[in-house]
Write a protein that holds these residues in place. Structure first.
Motif, short mmCIF file in Angstrom:
data_model
loop_
_atom_site.label_atom_id
_atom_site.label_comp_id
_atom_site.label_asym_id
_atom_site.label_seq_id
_atom_site.Cartn_x
_atom_site.Cartn_y
_atom_site.Cartn_z
N VAL A 121 0.92 -1.27 -0.13
CA VAL A 121 0.03 0.02 0.04
C VAL A 121 1.04 1.25 0.05
CG1 VAL A 121 -1.69 1.37 1.24
CG2 VAL A 121 -1.95 -1.02 1.25
N GLN A 122 1.80 1.38 0.59
CA GLN A 122 2.72 2.50 0.86
C GLN A 122 3.62 2.53 -0.34
OE1 GLN A 122 4.70 0.78 4.76
NE2 GLN A 122 4.21 3.03 5.33
N ARG A 123 3.86 1.43 -0.78
CA ARG A 123 4.69 1.50 -2.23
C ARG A 123 3.82 2.13 -3.39
NH1 ARG A 123 6.69 -3.35 -0.68
NH2 ARG A 123 5.38 -4.32 -2.31
N ALA A 124 2.48 1.55 -3.38
CA ALA A 124 1.56 2.06 -4.30
C ALA A 124 1.28 3.42 -4.39
CB ALA A 124 0.39 1.22 -4.30
N LEU A 125 1.11 3.95 -2.92
CA LEU A 125 0.65 5.40 -2.72
C LEU A 125 1.80 6.19 -3.43
CD1 LEU A 125 -0.82 5.38 0.80
CD2 LEU A 125 -1.91 6.05 -1.38
N ALA A 126 2.94 5.87 -3.31
CA ALA A 126 4.20 6.75 -3.49
C ALA A 126 4.13 6.58 -5.03
CB ALA A 126 5.56 6.33 -2.99
N ALA A 127 4.18 5.27 -5.74
CA ALA A 127 4.30 5.01 -7.07
C ALA A 127 3.18 5.83 -7.95
CB ALA A 127 4.38 3.66 -7.48
N CYS A 128 2.04 5.98 -7.35
CA CYS A 128 0.99 6.49 -8.12
C CYS A 128 0.61 8.06 -8.00
CB CYS A 128 -0.47 5.89 -7.68
SG CYS A 128 -0.58 4.29 -8.03
N GLY A 129 1.70 8.68 -7.37
CA GLY A 129 1.74 10.19 -7.20
C GLY A 129 0.61 10.60 -6.14
N ALA A 130 0.08 9.76 -5.20
CA ALA A 130 -0.66 10.22 -4.14
C ALA A 130 0.02 11.18 -3.27
CB ALA A 130 -1.14 8.89 -3.60
N VAL A 131 1.44 11.01 -3.13
CA VAL A 131 2.21 11.94 -2.02
C VAL A 131 2.54 13.09 -2.62
CG1 VAL A 131 3.98 11.58 -0.32
CG2 VAL A 131 3.01 9.63 -1.03
N GLN A 132 1.79 14.33 -1.96
CA GLN A 132 2.53 15.43 -2.36
C GLN A 132 3.11 16.11 -1.19
OE1 GLN A 132 1.77 16.86 -5.82
NE2 GLN A 132 1.41 14.55 -6.14
N CYS A 133 2.42 16.69 -0.23
CA CYS A 133 3.21 17.41 0.71
C CYS A 133 3.42 16.33 1.68
CB CYS A 133 2.57 18.55 1.62
SG CYS A 133 0.89 18.09 2.55
N GLY A 134 2.68 15.08 1.58
CA GLY A 134 2.67 14.11 2.45
C GLY A 134 2.03 13.95 3.93
N PHE A 135 1.40 15.05 4.27
CA PHE A 135 0.95 15.11 5.50
C PHE A 135 0.05 14.10 5.73
CE2 PHE A 135 -1.45 16.61 9.26
CZ PHE A 135 -0.62 17.40 10.07
N CYS A 136 -1.03 13.90 5.07
CA CYS A 136 -2.13 13.23 5.07
C CYS A 136 -1.73 11.77 4.93
CB CYS A 136 -3.32 13.47 4.01
SG CYS A 136 -2.67 13.07 2.41
N ILE A 137 -0.62 11.63 4.39
CA ILE A 137 -0.48 10.07 3.60
C ILE A 137 -0.43 8.97 4.84
CG2 ILE A 137 1.17 8.66 2.60
CD1 ILE A 137 -0.70 10.45 0.78
#
Ligand code: FES
Ligand code: FES
Length: 215
Positions: free
Chosen positions: A109-125
Motif C-alpha cells: 500500500v505504501q509503495r503504491a501510494l508513492a508510485a501513483c503520485g498520491a504523495v504531495q506534501c505527505g501530511f495526510c499520507i
C-alpha cells in the motif's frame, strides 16, 4: 503538650493532582508492549503515540476527528487516534503506520501510494495509508465507489485523490494476481505430492517369517 501533626497527613493535595491523578498502563503497539508512566488519564492515543512513545507517523491535523491524518487501527478497527483516550487502548492491539512496513520494507500500500503520485506534501499520507490498508483488509476488491466512501474521512488538500484511487486499484490487482499464482502453485504441488500407487495386484505385503510368512 500534643505532638505536632504529621505534615503529610494534613497536606492538602493540589486541586490539579486530585482532579488529574497520573496513571500508568501498557500499550501494545505494532506487536510490542510499550509502558506509559505517569500520564494524564485523558491523554489521547495520538498524543501518547507521538509525544510519549516517539511514534510520529500519525499526524495531528485537526484534533477533532475530522481529517483522518491520525488514523490507526485498534484491535483491527480503524479509529481516529485523536479521539481515543490512550488508556482505553491498554490491552488492545494498536497498529500504526510504522507497523505497516516489514523489516524496513514498505508495504505494498505504501509503495503504491508513492508510485501513483498520491504523495504531495505527505501530511495526510500516514492516515491515508492506514485507511487503505484497513479497506483492503476487509474488502479485497473494492469498487471505486467503495474506495471513495472509505476515504471520505481522509482530507487531502494536495493530491486530488486520483493517485490514492489508482493505488488502491493497483494493490487490489497485484494481490489478486499473487493469490491466483499462489493457489495455482499449491494445486501443482498437490498433484506432485500424490504418492505413487501400485497397480491392483502388483503390490504385496512382506510378511516376516516369524509372523507366519515365507522367508
Ligand atoms: S487529527 Fe485526528 S482526525 Fe484530524
Ligand atoms: S498530500 Fe498534502 S495533504 Fe495530502
Amino acid at each position: 503538650m500534643p505532638a505536632d501533626p504529621d505534615p503529610a497527613a494534613t497536606a492538602v493535595p493540589s486541586a490539579g493532582t486530585e482532579e488529574h491523578p497520573p496513571t500508568s498502563y501498557v500499550l501494545r503497539v505494532n506487536g510490542t508492549d510499550r509502558p506509559v508512566s505517569d500520564a494524564w488519564i485523558g491523554e489521547s492515543l495520538l498524543y501518547v503515540l507521538r509525544e510519549r512513545l516517539g511514534l510520529a507517523g500519525a499526524k495531528d491535523g485537526c484534533s477533532q476527528g475530522e481529517c483522518g491524518a491520525c488514523n490507526v487501527q485498534v484491535d483491527g478497527r480503524l479509529v481516529a487516534s485523536c479521539l481515543v483516550p490512550a488508556a482505553t487502548a491498554a490491552g488492545s492491539e494498536v497498529r500504526t503506520v510504522e507497523g505497516l512496513a516489514t523489516d524496513g520494507e514498505l508495504s505494498d500500500v505504501q509503495r503504491a501510494l508513492a508510485a501513483c503520485g498520491a504523495v504531495q506534501c505527505g501530511f495526510c499520507i500516514p492516515g491515508m495509508a492506514m485507511t487503505v490498508h484497513d479497506l483492503l483488509e476487509g474488502n479485497h476488491a473494492p469498487t471505486e465507489l467503495e474506495t471513495r466512501q472509505a476515504l471520505c474521512g481522509n482530507l487531502c488538500r494536495c493530491s486530488g485523490y486520483r493517485g490514492v484511487l489508482d493505488a488502491v486499484r493497483e494493490v487490489a490487482a497485484e494481490r489478486a494476481a499473487s493469490a491466483t499464482a499462489a493457489s495455482e502453485a499449491a494445486d501443482a504441488g498437490d498433484e506432485a505430492r500424490i504418492p505413487h500407487q501400485a497397480a491392483p495386484g502388483a503390490g504385496s505385503v512382506q510378511i516376516h517369517p516369524h509372523d507366519g510368512g515365507m522367508a
